[in-house]
Design an enzyme around this catalytic site. Sequence first.
Site, short mmCIF file in Angstrom:
data_model
loop_
_atom_site.label_atom_id
_atom_site.label_comp_id
_atom_site.label_asym_id
_atom_site.label_seq_id
_atom_site.Cartn_x
_atom_site.Cartn_y
_atom_site.Cartn_z
N ASP A 195 0.86 -1.19 0.00
CA ASP A 195 0.00 0.00 0.00
C ASP A 195 0.89 1.24 0.00
OD1 ASP A 195 -2.98 0.90 0.52
OD2 ASP A 195 -1.69 2.17 1.77
N ASN B 226 -2.59 12.89 -4.36
CA ASN B 226 -3.68 13.27 -5.25
C ASN B 226 -4.20 14.67 -4.91
OD1 ASN B 226 -3.74 10.96 -6.83
ND2 ASN B 226 -5.17 9.89 -5.47
N ASP C 186 -1.56 9.06 -10.82
CA ASP C 186 -1.52 7.97 -11.79
C ASP C 186 -0.10 7.69 -12.26
OD1 ASP C 186 -4.23 7.72 -11.60
OD2 ASP C 186 -4.68 8.82 -13.47
N GLU D 135 -4.48 2.45 -4.51
CA GLU D 135 -3.03 2.43 -4.35
C GLU D 135 -2.52 1.11 -3.78
OE1 GLU D 135 -4.70 4.37 -0.55
OE2 GLU D 135 -5.20 4.17 -2.68
#
Length: 553
Positions: free
Chosen positions: A420, A428, A437, A463
């Site tokens: 993770d 973000n 991304d 993620e």
Amino acid sequence: MGWPGAGLAEVLRIGRPLCHSVSAVVAGKDAVPARFKCEGDPEGYQKGTLWLRAALPSGRDGQDDLSLIVHSSRFDRLLVTFSYADGAREQQDVRSGDFGTHWRAGGQLAFRAPHRDVPLTGVTMRFDKVASADLLRMRLVGRGEESTQTTGLATSIGAALVLLLAGAIYNASLAVAVRRQFSAWQAAWAACMIAWGACWSQLHLFFFPGMAGALSAQICTGLSCLAIALATLSAVTALDAGSVSPWLRRTALGLTAIVVALGVPLSMMRSGPFAALGAVLGIVLLANLVAVACCIAQAWRRGSPEARSFAGAWAVPMVVLASTEFFDADRMFWGGGSQILVLFAAAWQTLWLSVAASRSHARLRIERDMARRAEAQAQELARRDALTGLPNRRGFMEKVGSVLERARERGEVVALLLIDVDWFKSINDVYGHDAGDVVLAAIARRIAPHEDRNCTVARLGGEEFAVMIAGLEGYDLVRFGDALRQQIAACDHGDIVGHRKVTVSIGIAEALNGAEFRSLYRLADEALYEAKRQGRDQVAIRLLDEKAAMEAL
């Protein structure tokens, strides 16, 4: 009038130079007609005896080395008498069902004049219960020429039959493989033509000598009509229903039915209006060819691809069959006449349509393969994450089963790593989802090289990534997880997030004695949260057996 002697052959015809005599009933064994007529056509011989006589002029070279070639027809008995200048006579005979050594390839009977010191002056043929004098074909040739012609004709017939056999086998296999009605009709037609060719040429007498004569002639008539019906059906049914007018299709099939209806009685007749029915059959056959040609032409004009193949296949047989109605082919092809033309035209048609079917089948196979590849690609895309190219959750779950199964069979340790990204939401929020991304794609490129037969990787969503690996345990497994963590941390995201370092937390679930995926996932998820609680950018490991023991307590 020339006579054979220097490589020439003389076709003998009634009235030119054959004279004839008729007995209304079968004459006695040694009966000799009182007189011969050299004009007009013989009548009333079908249930009796027909004599044909040819007088040879004296003083010709080679007259003592002649062979009489008779194209076999429907008769009960044929007696050939060679007459010599000194009054001697030499006789040779065959009967329906017993041609002895006189039969030759190409539907012929050969009678060699015995060599004597005196000239040969005439040849007399006696036919008992012959079906039709119009169907008799006779030639006088030199003996050496007879051997050459027989060999050449046998070779040609054999080549045509081999080509037809290859076409029949190929079309039959194609019909089974792709289940095409047209290929089945074409294979049946080629098989029918093989049977007709073998029967007409008398090659079947190698194996069934008792079929010589009338029986073979009757079978040939039936096979020829059946072949015409099969050829028409293969052509008409292969054309699309919308490319041919219904009335034109019905006309072609109706004419085919008439051909069969006329062929059945003709194949059974031993006497009667044989020639008249044969003439009517010839007219109907030409009409049938015209109807099939019109079907093909109309389908071509309407854009049917099958019509183009049939146009090339039917062009030669149509021309051959039509032309034999308008010119005399008796002298051609060593006496094989129109039949050898038909046999080669059939071989041409079979090869042409086999090539066309092969091209069509190859095109369909290419289209099928392309469709299968497209389907496989679509299925693969459905199992792949569009952003990272790694397997998604669906693809991962399909591969996990095989990894667990192999590990269980080999007794290997299996482990699940859940990965993770730390503080990914802030990436973000600060830098935008496009930047997030790019970060995820870079991490995926670090994970992807580990995928092999014993290790499968995936992006489970958001993620979160996963790695399922077999064969590593304990310290080696922890070192693998930590090396993977360091590789991801070493990624340079400077162009996206500046100097900010992107790290991951990894939770590992290790199963010593094999396990199901759900148990491993639940344990790896707990290990992941433990790594988060320890400050992130960490690796935590849990043993499935240890967890089970703790739950038992």
